[in-house]
Design a protein around this motif. Structure first.
Motif, PDB file in Angstrom:
ATOM      1  N   ASN A 124       0.797  -1.233   0.000  1.00 35.17           N
ATOM      2  CA  ASN A 124       0.000   0.000   0.000  1.00 35.17           C
ATOM      3  C   ASN A 124       0.827   1.280   0.000  1.00 35.17           C
ATOM      4  OD1 ASN A 124      -2.424  -1.582   0.231  1.00 35.17           O
ATOM      5  ND2 ASN A 124      -2.002  -1.797   2.415  1.00 35.17           N
ATOM      6  N   VAL A 125       2.112   1.193  -0.320  1.00 32.69           N
ATOM      7  CA  VAL A 125       2.920   2.394  -0.356  1.00 32.69           C
ATOM      8  C   VAL A 125       2.597   3.201  -1.614  1.00 32.69           C
ATOM      9  CG1 VAL A 125       4.901   1.466  -1.644  1.00 32.69           C
ATOM     10  CG2 VAL A 125       5.263   3.254   0.079  1.00 32.69           C
ATOM     11  N   VAL A 126       2.651   4.522  -1.492  1.00 32.13           N
ATOM     12  CA  VAL A 126       2.499   5.395  -2.649  1.00 32.13           C
ATOM     13  C   VAL A 126       3.852   5.450  -3.359  1.00 32.13           C
ATOM     14  CG1 VAL A 126       2.094   7.761  -3.418  1.00 32.13           C
ATOM     15  CG2 VAL A 126       0.659   6.756  -1.630  1.00 32.13           C
ATOM     16  N   ARG A 127       3.918   4.933  -4.568  1.00 27.06           N
ATOM     17  CA  ARG A 127       5.191   4.884  -5.288  1.00 27.06           C
ATOM     18  C   ARG A 127       5.433   6.188  -6.035  1.00 27.06           C
ATOM     19  NH1 ARG A 127       3.260  -0.267  -5.111  1.00 27.06           N
ATOM     20  NH2 ARG A 127       4.754  -1.872  -4.480  1.00 27.06           N
ATOM     21  N   TYR A 128       6.699   6.511  -6.226  1.00 28.04           N
ATOM     22  CA  TYR A 128       7.087   7.706  -6.966  1.00 28.04           C
ATOM     23  C   TYR A 128       8.399   7.417  -7.676  1.00 28.04           C
ATOM     24  CZ  TYR A 128       9.756   8.166  -2.618  1.00 28.04           C
ATOM     25  OH  TYR A 128      10.558   7.913  -1.537  1.00 28.04           O
ATOM     26  N   ASP A 129       8.706   8.249  -8.639  1.00 28.41           N
ATOM     27  CA  ASP A 129       9.910   8.035  -9.435  1.00 28.41           C
ATOM     28  C   ASP A 129      11.170   8.313  -8.624  1.00 28.41           C
ATOM     29  OD1 ASP A 129       8.419   7.383 -11.647  1.00 28.41           O
ATOM     30  OD2 ASP A 129       8.460   9.418 -12.488  1.00 28.41           O
ATOM     31  N   TYR A 130      12.146   7.436  -8.791  1.00 26.48           N
ATOM     32  CA  TYR A 130      13.489   7.677  -8.282  1.00 26.48           C
ATOM     33  C   TYR A 130      14.445   6.875  -9.159  1.00 26.48           C
ATOM     34  CZ  TYR A 130      13.854   3.019  -6.138  1.00 26.48           C
ATOM     35  OH  TYR A 130      13.932   1.668  -5.947  1.00 26.48           O
ATOM     36  N   GLU A 131      15.713   7.162  -9.025  1.00 28.75           N
ATOM     37  CA  GLU A 131      16.695   6.511  -9.888  1.00 28.75           C
ATOM     38  C   GLU A 131      18.020   6.355  -9.145  1.00 28.75           C
ATOM     39  OE1 GLU A 131      18.833   7.296 -14.276  1.00 28.75           O
ATOM     40  OE2 GLU A 131      17.318   8.689 -13.476  1.00 28.75           O
ATOM     41  N   MET A 132      18.632   5.179  -9.311  1.00 31.11           N
ATOM     42  CA  MET A 132      20.005   4.991  -8.857  1.00 31.11           C
ATOM     43  C   MET A 132      20.905   5.299 -10.057  1.00 31.11           C
ATOM     44  SD  MET A 132      19.834   4.232  -5.653  1.00 31.11           S
ATOM     45  CE  MET A 132      21.610   3.968  -5.477  1.00 31.11           C
ATOM     46  N   MET A 133      21.738   6.321  -9.918  1.00 30.64           N
ATOM     47  CA  MET A 133      22.554   6.810 -11.025  1.00 30.64           C
ATOM     48  C   MET A 133      24.027   6.471 -10.794  1.00 30.64           C
ATOM     49  SD  MET A 133      20.705  10.552 -11.434  1.00 30.64           S
ATOM     50  CE  MET A 133      21.587  10.985 -12.921  1.00 30.64           C
ATOM     51  N   ASP A 134      24.698   5.981 -11.843  1.00 24.64           N
ATOM     52  CA  ASP A 134      26.128   5.715 -11.719  1.00 24.64           C
ATOM     53  C   ASP A 134      26.911   7.028 -11.835  1.00 24.64           C
ATOM     54  OD1 ASP A 134      26.219   6.360 -14.443  1.00 24.64           O
ATOM     55  OD2 ASP A 134      26.405   4.277 -15.083  1.00 24.64           O
ATOM     56  N   ARG A 135      28.218   6.932 -11.680  1.00 28.81           N
ATOM     57  CA  ARG A 135      29.032   8.138 -11.661  1.00 28.81           C
ATOM     58  C   ARG A 135      28.889   8.941 -12.952  1.00 28.81           C
ATOM     59  NH1 ARG A 135      33.272  10.770  -9.388  1.00 28.81           N
ATOM     60  NH2 ARG A 135      34.587  11.908 -10.865  1.00 28.81           N
ATOM     61  N   ALA A 136      28.885   8.261 -14.093  1.00 33.90           N
ATOM     62  CA  ALA A 136      28.820   8.971 -15.372  1.00 33.90           C
ATOM     63  C   ALA A 136      27.542   9.793 -15.473  1.00 33.90           C
ATOM     64  CB  ALA A 136      28.904   7.975 -16.526  1.00 33.90           C
ATOM     65  N   ALA A 137      26.423   9.234 -14.995  1.00 34.71           N
ATOM     66  CA  ALA A 137      25.155   9.959 -15.053  1.00 34.71           C
ATOM     67  C   ALA A 137      25.161  11.156 -14.106  1.00 34.71           C
ATOM     68  CB  ALA A 137      24.008   9.013 -14.704  1.00 34.71           C
ATOM     69  N   VAL A 138      25.774  11.000 -12.931  1.00 30.49           N
ATOM     70  CA  VAL A 138      25.842  12.109 -11.983  1.00 30.49           C
ATOM     71  C   VAL A 138      26.723  13.229 -12.530  1.00 30.49           C
ATOM     72  CG1 VAL A 138      26.509  12.794  -9.651  1.00 30.49           C
ATOM     73  CG2 VAL A 138      25.427  10.575 -10.018  1.00 30.49           C
ATOM     74  N   VAL A 139      27.829  12.861 -13.176  1.00 29.63           N
ATOM     75  CA  VAL A 139      28.746  13.860 -13.727  1.00 29.63           C
ATOM     76  C   VAL A 139      28.059  14.736 -14.767  1.00 29.63           C
ATOM     77  CG1 VAL A 139      30.813  14.138 -15.179  1.00 29.63           C
ATOM     78  CG2 VAL A 139      30.874  12.614 -13.200  1.00 29.63           C
ATOM     79  N   LYS A 140      27.120  14.169 -15.519  1.00 28.74           N
ATOM     80  CA  LYS A 140      26.406  14.968 -16.521  1.00 28.74           C
ATOM     81  C   LYS A 140      25.625  16.104 -15.865  1.00 28.74           C
ATOM     82  CE  LYS A 140      25.857  11.340 -20.019  1.00 28.74           C
ATOM     83  NZ  LYS A 140      24.899  10.477 -20.764  1.00 28.74           N
TER      84      LYS A 140
END
Length: 377
Positions: A124-140
């Motif tokens: 019954n949790v309300v889901r929402y968008d999230y993402e685990m990002m690797d280093r390359a994605a964070v650097v962008k």
């Protein structure tokens, strides 16, 4: 006692911090006559020392209803801030660019991913968008991160504001809406009287109301039992470092690092059981600064202009308490450690229920009765 002052109102709110002032402002929008009884600037007020995040990601593990409550507040924060500015002319500088939590090892990445996965797998949790990002994605998004950052969790719902401007806007707005703000009125006693309540302050003044809301932060522990409620809160010390102002470089709030609307950088990342002690400890601030420098080495070029320690208001499980007394209907308690994140809910969702005189069933998950369940052998 000789009666010095008597003030009759629909609702007395005890506590003028972010929780109490948001509720009082919301009650006034419902047409209630409201008095706020507050200790004033001598109060141990977390509202003046918090980190000013409107944060969603990661909240609710162990109480899925809290994930939904937090997301609801985040989703209504823009309109809430706009209403405050329209009324008071004060821009609380709310922004919702999304937020990152940088991670410094593969072990941290795995642990964070597991936490978020378990949170979103709760029934019954309300889901929402999230993402685990690797280093390359964070650097962008943040090309200036340090070499030790291996990745981050990201949620588009996260944001931040200027919490001092928020407190000022709420106080300005509630007074403009007819709320009677009464500083230097620490409540000593709450008594049922004539179908309502009688509050007696340390100075001997008296305030009477039809309903009462205990939103007194750390002092809720003392006051709640007077009206048949329980608020088992405790203080948790956190340190914050503030740098000199610098050119904008950090678009996103980053868990425990954020650049304010005024240009300074706030850094805060400590959790200590120290009672009501707000002493700044240099060893703690050094540890905080070291981690921040590993994430953003460019911070090393900035001068520190201020440090302080403030006290979170925590329940045993870290989640809020919202409850109405069963023995003294009309008495409510509201306490949490996320007064900024939840300000929109307190003003726009909780206050109307208090004005109506009852909390609906969906608030039962936030009752302090959850702490009274016997442990399973």
């Amino acid at each position: 006692m000789t009666e010095r002052t008597r003030s009759d109102c629909d609702v007395a709110v005890i506590g003028g911090g972010l929780v109490g002032s948001a509720i009082a402002w919301g009650l006034a929008q419902q047409g209630q006559t409201v008095a706020v009884l507050d200790e004033g600037d001598v109060a141990v007020r977390p509202s003046r020392g918090n980190f000013a995040l409107v944060w969603v990601q990661g909240k609710g593990l162990g109480l899925p209803e809290y994930a939904g409550w937090t997301k609801m507040s985040s989703d209504t924060w823009t309109g809430f801030a706009e209403r405050l500015q329209e009324q008071t002319g004060i821009d609380v500088c709310y922004r919702r660019p999304g937020g990152f939590l940088p991670l410094l090892s593969e072990e941290e990445m795995e642990r964070r991913a597991g936490q978020l996965r378990r949170l979103h797998n709760q029934p019954n949790v309300v889901r929402y968008d999230y993402e685990m990002m690797d280093r390359a994605a964070v650097v962008k998004e943040m090309p200036f991160i340090g070499k030790d950052v291996v990745g981050a969790s990201y949620c588009p719902l996260d944001g931040h504001c200027n919490s001092l401007k928020l407190l000022r806007a709420l106080h300005t707005g509630m007074v403009q809406s007819g709320v009677s703000y009464m500083p230097h009125h620490r409540v000593e006693r709450i008594e049922p009287r004539d179908g309502g309540f009688r509050m007696v302050t340390a100075s001997g003044d008296e305030v009477r109301s039809g309903k009462v809301v205990i939103a007194a932060g750390h002092d809720a522990r003392r006051l709640a039992p007077m009206v048949g409620l329980d608020a088992p809160v405790r203080p948790e010390r956190g340190h914050i470092i503030v740098t000199e102002k610098t050119a904008p470089f950090l678009k996103f709030p980053v868990g425990f690092i954020r650049q304010t609307d005024e240009g300074g950088v706030m850094i805060g990342d400590s959790f200590e059981d120290a009672g009501l002690d707000t002493t700044v400890r240099n060893g703690v601030t050094s540890t905080i600064a070291d981690r921040a420098l590993r994430i953003f080495p460019l911070l090393g070029k900035l001068n520190v202009v201020r440090t302080w320690a403030a006290l979170r208001v925590l329940t045993p499980d870290g989640f809020p308490i919202y409850e109405q007394s069963t023995t003294m209907p009309g008495a409510f308690v509201a306490t949490c450690h996320s007064g900024v994140t939840l300000a929109a809910n307190h003003a726009l969702a909780l206050a109307p229920h208090i004005a109506a005189g009852t909390l609906p069933d969906e608030f039962s998950a936030f009752s302090a009765r959850r702490f009274h369940v016997p442990a399973v052998a």
